[in-house]
Design an enzyme around this catalytic site. Sequence first.
Site, PDB file in Angstrom:
ATOM      1  CB  ALA A  66       7.873  -5.823  17.766  1.00 59.94           C
ATOM      2  CB  ALA A  67      10.185  -0.520  17.871  1.00 62.76           C
TER       3      ALA A  67
ATOM      4  CG  ASP B  29      -0.643   2.886  14.546  1.00 60.04           C
ATOM      5  OD1 ASP B  29      -1.597   3.435  15.150  1.00 60.04           O
ATOM      6  OD2 ASP B  29       0.283   2.301  15.133  1.00 60.04           O
TER       7      ASP B  29
ATOM      8  CE  LYS C  51       2.733   4.884  16.159  1.00 55.17           C
ATOM      9  NZ  LYS C  51       2.785   4.566  17.595  1.00 55.17           N
TER      10      LYS C  51
END
Length: 298
Positions: free
Chosen positions: A105-106, A145, A21
């Site tokens: 970790a983006a 999320d 997402k």
Amino acid sequence: MYKNMIAKVGIVMLKIKAYAKINLTLDVISKREDGYHEIVSVMQSIDLADILEFEKAKSVFFECDHSKVPVGEENLIIKAFKLIKQRYDLKEGIRVRLHKNIPLAAGLAGGSADAAATIVALDRLFDLKLSDFEKAEIALQVGSDVPFCLIGGTKVTRGRGEKIQDLKGVNLHLLLVKPELEISTREAYEEWDRAGLKTSNFTFSFVEALGKGDIKKAVLSIGNDLERVISRKYKVIEDIKKFLMGKGAISAAMTGSGPTVYGIFETGEELENAYHDLKEIYPFVFVSKTVDKGLEVL
């Protein structure tokens, strides 16, 4: 006869595509008493996806083709399995094979997407017959999320991410760029708290424009409160944004807690030109588009 045999055995293996997402908007409203932050965000599924294979096993086995993916309690796949095992008293384990395409970790919710896929897989493999409410309840226990990743598409999320409102879908062509950085969600929110800033209310402008059918105005309204503090600390965020805009993007923003930046392009030619220029500079550059789902059973 063959169909009857399958019916008796049940599903023995399941393959799921778990979509990443982006945050088209992200407004940080306040810090809650439970330590989380109250947010309002327009989340959007994109066609970048991890592929997961699930099958029953005597214990828990996890395999991944990415060496940096954690294999213990911090892995959201394992966390989701343990929650469901305890809650529904599962007598068997599971084997999971993860083909990792979404960077770690983006700000792209890769771990959350994998956890959402796990909830759906366990429901089907063990014939739990979970309601949408039960799946969403489990998802929120795993991560903020994960409820969105269960359904995906174009949604406004509020609270910790548990309040989800459907929006008219948008068809956008994107270029994702991740620099050589890994930023944790905790770090991003700590930077926000230290800065003492007030939200920019990006979501209101975006949703208002989208409601009027003005897609271009909506796209020009994208923005991320966390980018305001992360780009101060890491100049490369602003550098990527400027490069994308200089190459023809009509808008650009950081997604989630970063550091991935996406540009939205109107023409494929400009997008391709930007891709070829940036892929030589940054470790992850990906041509993408929006999709209307969070998961797809293959």
